[in-house]
Design a protein around this motif. Structure first.
Motif, PDB file in Angstrom:
ATOM      1  N   GLU A 185       0.847  -1.186   0.000  1.00  0.00           N
ATOM      2  CA  GLU A 185       0.000   0.000   0.000  1.00  0.00           C
ATOM      3  C   GLU A 185       0.884   1.237   0.000  1.00  0.00           C
ATOM      4  OE1 GLU A 185      -2.363   0.005   3.562  1.00  0.00           O
ATOM      5  OE2 GLU A 185      -0.653  -0.537   4.802  1.00  0.00           O
ATOM      6  N   GLY A 186       0.282   2.368  -0.306  1.00  0.00           N
ATOM      7  CA  GLY A 186       1.047   3.603  -0.304  1.00  0.00           C
ATOM      8  C   GLY A 186       0.335   4.681  -1.076  1.00  0.00           C
ATOM      9  N   GLU A 187       1.116   5.661  -1.555  1.00  0.00           N
ATOM     10  CA  GLU A 187       0.558   6.782  -2.278  1.00  0.00           C
ATOM     11  C   GLU A 187       1.606   7.378  -3.212  1.00  0.00           C
ATOM     12  OE1 GLU A 187       0.047   6.700   1.267  1.00  0.00           O
ATOM     13  OE2 GLU A 187       2.132   7.270   1.559  1.00  0.00           O
ATOM     14  N   THR A 191      13.545  19.383 -20.140  1.00  0.00           N
ATOM     15  CA  THR A 191      12.788  19.373 -18.892  1.00  0.00           C
ATOM     16  C   THR A 191      12.762  17.955 -18.356  1.00  0.00           C
ATOM     17  OG1 THR A 191      11.402  21.187 -19.691  1.00  0.00           O
ATOM     18  CG2 THR A 191      10.554  19.911 -17.843  1.00  0.00           C
ATOM     19  N   GLU A 192      12.911  17.842 -17.057  1.00  0.00           N
ATOM     20  CA  GLU A 192      12.878  16.532 -16.408  1.00  0.00           C
ATOM     21  C   GLU A 192      11.577  16.400 -15.625  1.00  0.00           C
ATOM     22  OE1 GLU A 192      16.308  14.222 -14.381  1.00  0.00           O
ATOM     23  OE2 GLU A 192      15.342  15.425 -12.816  1.00  0.00           O
ATOM     24  N   LEU A 193      10.921  15.298 -15.841  1.00  0.00           N
ATOM     25  CA  LEU A 193       9.693  14.961 -15.131  1.00  0.00           C
ATOM     26  C   LEU A 193      10.056  13.882 -14.120  1.00  0.00           C
ATOM     27  CD1 LEU A 193       6.688  15.771 -15.456  1.00  0.00           C
ATOM     28  CD2 LEU A 193       6.424  13.810 -16.956  1.00  0.00           C
ATOM     29  N   SER A 194       9.579  14.005 -12.889  1.00  0.00           N
ATOM     30  CA  SER A 194       9.883  12.973 -11.888  1.00  0.00           C
ATOM     31  C   SER A 194       8.617  12.569 -11.149  1.00  0.00           C
ATOM     32  CB  SER A 194      10.946  13.451 -10.898  1.00  0.00           C
ATOM     33  OG  SER A 194      10.444  14.485 -10.088  1.00  0.00           O
ATOM     34  N   MET A 195       8.648  11.343 -10.678  1.00  0.00           N
ATOM     35  CA  MET A 195       7.523  10.768  -9.957  1.00  0.00           C
ATOM     36  C   MET A 195       8.082   9.988  -8.773  1.00  0.00           C
ATOM     37  SD  MET A 195       4.789   8.142 -11.605  1.00  0.00           S
ATOM     38  CE  MET A 195       3.502   7.401 -10.656  1.00  0.00           C
ATOM     39  N   THR A 196       7.485  10.196  -7.593  1.00  0.00           N
ATOM     40  CA  THR A 196       7.901   9.485  -6.382  1.00  0.00           C
ATOM     41  C   THR A 196       6.688   8.811  -5.770  1.00  0.00           C
ATOM     42  OG1 THR A 196       9.667  11.079  -5.971  1.00  0.00           O
ATOM     43  CG2 THR A 196       8.985   9.724  -4.106  1.00  0.00           C
ATOM     44  N   VAL A 197       6.900   7.561  -5.345  1.00  0.00           N
ATOM     45  CA  VAL A 197       5.830   6.771  -4.732  1.00  0.00           C
ATOM     46  C   VAL A 197       6.321   6.281  -3.378  1.00  0.00           C
ATOM     47  CG1 VAL A 197       4.418   4.695  -4.973  1.00  0.00           C
ATOM     48  CG2 VAL A 197       4.981   6.045  -6.989  1.00  0.00           C
ATOM     49  N   ASN A 198       5.516   6.484  -2.352  1.00  0.00           N
ATOM     50  CA  ASN A 198       5.808   5.955  -1.026  1.00  0.00           C
ATOM     51  C   ASN A 198       5.112   4.598  -0.901  1.00  0.00           C
ATOM     52  OD1 ASN A 198       6.921   6.314   1.702  1.00  0.00           O
ATOM     53  ND2 ASN A 198       4.769   6.228   2.307  1.00  0.00           N
ATOM     54  N   VAL A 199       5.865   3.576  -0.481  1.00  0.00           N
ATOM     55  CA  VAL A 199       5.334   2.212  -0.404  1.00  0.00           C
ATOM     56  C   VAL A 199       5.510   1.666   1.007  1.00  0.00           C
ATOM     57  CG1 VAL A 199       5.615  -0.161  -1.240  1.00  0.00           C
ATOM     58  CG2 VAL A 199       5.837   1.753  -2.823  1.00  0.00           C
ATOM     59  N   ASN A 210       4.938  -8.169   5.086  1.00  0.00           N
ATOM     60  CA  ASN A 210       5.009  -9.597   4.812  1.00  0.00           C
ATOM     61  C   ASN A 210       4.480 -10.307   6.054  1.00  0.00           C
ATOM     62  OD1 ASN A 210       5.699 -12.284   4.501  1.00  0.00           O
ATOM     63  ND2 ASN A 210       7.606 -11.836   3.436  1.00  0.00           N
ATOM     64  N   ASN A 211       3.245 -10.753   6.006  1.00  0.00           N
ATOM     65  CA  ASN A 211       2.609 -11.380   7.166  1.00  0.00           C
ATOM     66  C   ASN A 211       3.161 -12.765   7.484  1.00  0.00           C
ATOM     67  OD1 ASN A 211       0.815  -9.279   8.006  1.00  0.00           O
ATOM     68  ND2 ASN A 211      -0.366  -9.674   6.158  1.00  0.00           N
ATOM     69  N   THR A 212       4.017 -13.307   6.622  1.00  0.00           N
ATOM     70  CA  THR A 212       4.664 -14.590   6.926  1.00  0.00           C
ATOM     71  C   THR A 212       6.068 -14.385   7.487  1.00  0.00           C
ATOM     72  OG1 THR A 212       5.544 -14.853   4.683  1.00  0.00           O
ATOM     73  CG2 THR A 212       3.352 -15.783   5.127  1.00  0.00           C
ATOM     74  N   ASN A 213       6.621 -13.170   7.322  1.00  0.00           N
ATOM     75  CA  ASN A 213       7.949 -12.851   7.853  1.00  0.00           C
ATOM     76  C   ASN A 213       8.059 -11.339   8.019  1.00  0.00           C
ATOM     77  OD1 ASN A 213      10.619 -12.580   8.547  1.00  0.00           O
ATOM     78  ND2 ASN A 213      11.431 -13.464   6.664  1.00  0.00           N
ATOM     79  N   HIS A 214       7.688 -10.840   9.177  1.00  0.00           N
ATOM     80  CA  HIS A 214       7.657  -9.394   9.413  1.00  0.00           C
ATOM     81  C   HIS A 214       9.037  -8.742   9.400  1.00  0.00           C
ATOM     82  CE1 HIS A 214       3.392  -8.744   9.845  1.00  0.00           C
ATOM     83  NE2 HIS A 214       3.318  -9.868  10.554  1.00  0.00           N
ATOM     84  N   LYS A 215      10.107  -9.518   9.391  1.00  0.00           N
ATOM     85  CA  LYS A 215      11.454  -8.943   9.276  1.00  0.00           C
ATOM     86  C   LYS A 215      11.653  -8.283   7.912  1.00  0.00           C
ATOM     87  CE  LYS A 215      13.625 -12.189  12.449  1.00  0.00           C
ATOM     88  NZ  LYS A 215      14.558 -13.315  12.593  1.00  0.00           N
ATOM     89  N   GLU A 216      10.836  -8.656   6.929  1.00  0.00           N
ATOM     90  CA  GLU A 216      10.957  -8.096   5.580  1.00  0.00           C
ATOM     91  C   GLU A 216      10.073  -6.859   5.364  1.00  0.00           C
ATOM     92  OE1 GLU A 216      10.272 -11.263   2.795  1.00  0.00           O
ATOM     93  OE2 GLU A 216      12.070 -12.356   3.434  1.00  0.00           O
ATOM     94  N   ASP A 217       9.292  -6.463   6.365  1.00  0.00           N
ATOM     95  CA  ASP A 217       8.432  -5.282   6.246  1.00  0.00           C
ATOM     96  C   ASP A 217       9.283  -4.030   6.035  1.00  0.00           C
ATOM     97  OD1 ASP A 217       6.504  -7.123   6.927  1.00  0.00           O
ATOM     98  OD2 ASP A 217       5.911  -6.144   8.794  1.00  0.00           O
ATOM     99  N   PHE A 218       8.763  -3.075   5.268  1.00  0.00           N
ATOM    100  CA  PHE A 218       9.457  -1.798   5.105  1.00  0.00           C
ATOM    101  C   PHE A 218       8.498  -0.710   4.645  1.00  0.00           C
ATOM    102  CE2 PHE A 218      10.005  -3.732   0.828  1.00  0.00           C
ATOM    103  CZ  PHE A 218       9.535  -2.712   0.018  1.00  0.00           C
ATOM    104  N   GLU A 219       8.946   0.518   4.808  1.00  0.00           N
ATOM    105  CA  GLU A 219       8.318   1.681   4.186  1.00  0.00           C
ATOM    106  C   GLU A 219       9.443   2.426   3.485  1.00  0.00           C
ATOM    107  OE1 GLU A 219       5.408   5.518   4.985  1.00  0.00           O
ATOM    108  OE2 GLU A 219       5.860   4.159   6.650  1.00  0.00           O
ATOM    109  N   ARG A 220       9.263   2.662   2.186  1.00  0.00           N
ATOM    110  CA  ARG A 220      10.342   3.213   1.367  1.00  0.00           C
ATOM    111  C   ARG A 220       9.760   4.026   0.223  1.00  0.00           C
ATOM    112  NH1 ARG A 220      13.999  -1.400  -0.995  1.00  0.00           N
ATOM    113  NH2 ARG A 220      13.717  -2.092   1.140  1.00  0.00           N
TER     114      ARG A 220
END
Length: 173
Positions: free
Chosen positions: A88-90, A110-118, A122-132
């Protein structure tokens, strides 16, 4: 002598067959490294646009491409809720800026840029969870209008960002 050679050959063939049937090699061409015994579903939320500058079709292009990359490159079933994996994100930024200046002192590119927050869970291994945040850029000549090139450039940036998200979530790159 022939009996011994024949017996040795049969034993060798049997040993090779046993090795081949006892070994399991998992190799995928898309780079996904998913344990399908533990992870069977993925929940991909629609990403709203939270950027100050907005191009309407961008949200649908992004959401469709993100869902398509997982549908086409994994065996995960996409679900509405309670997925083994959750993305999920925006879309947080969509902007343009001058990139290059001509010899006359005017903007040449001209440079066009796009950024997405994610947010990845991982409900089977929460060690892999992140927000980036994931960002992509594309450039165009200022002799062209943004309206003329916007769809092509947004599609290109969305492809790059969804590849980055795919690699970060299930390819372990």
């Amino acid at each position: 002598m022939a009996w011994t050679t024949n017996k040795t050959a049969k034993a060798g063939v049997l040993a090779i067959l046993l090795m081949l049937t006892s070994c399991r090699v998992s190799f995928t061409m898309n780079g996904a490294s998913i344990d399908y015994n533990k992870t069977k579903t993925i929940q991909i939320a629609d990403f709203p646009i939270r950027a100050s500058y907005v191009w309407g079709p961008m949200q649908a292009i992004f959401n469709n491409e993100l869902k398509d990359i997982f549908a086409n490159h994994t065996r995960l079933e996409q679900v509405k809720r309670n997925g083994d994996l959750k993305i999920e994100g925006e879309i947080t930024q969509y902007q343009q800026r001058n990139k290059g200046v001509s010899s006359e002192g005017y903007s040449a590119q001209t440079e066009l840029s796009m950024t997405v927050n994610v947010r990845f869970t991982n409900n089977t291994n929460h060690k892999e969870d992140f927000e980036r945040q994931f960002t992509a850029t594309a450039s165009y000549e200022t002799t062209q209008s943004l309206n003329a090139v916007q769809e092509e450039l947004v599609t290109q940036m969305v492809k790059e960002i969804t590849d980055q998200i795919f690699n970060a979530t299930v390819a372990n790159w």
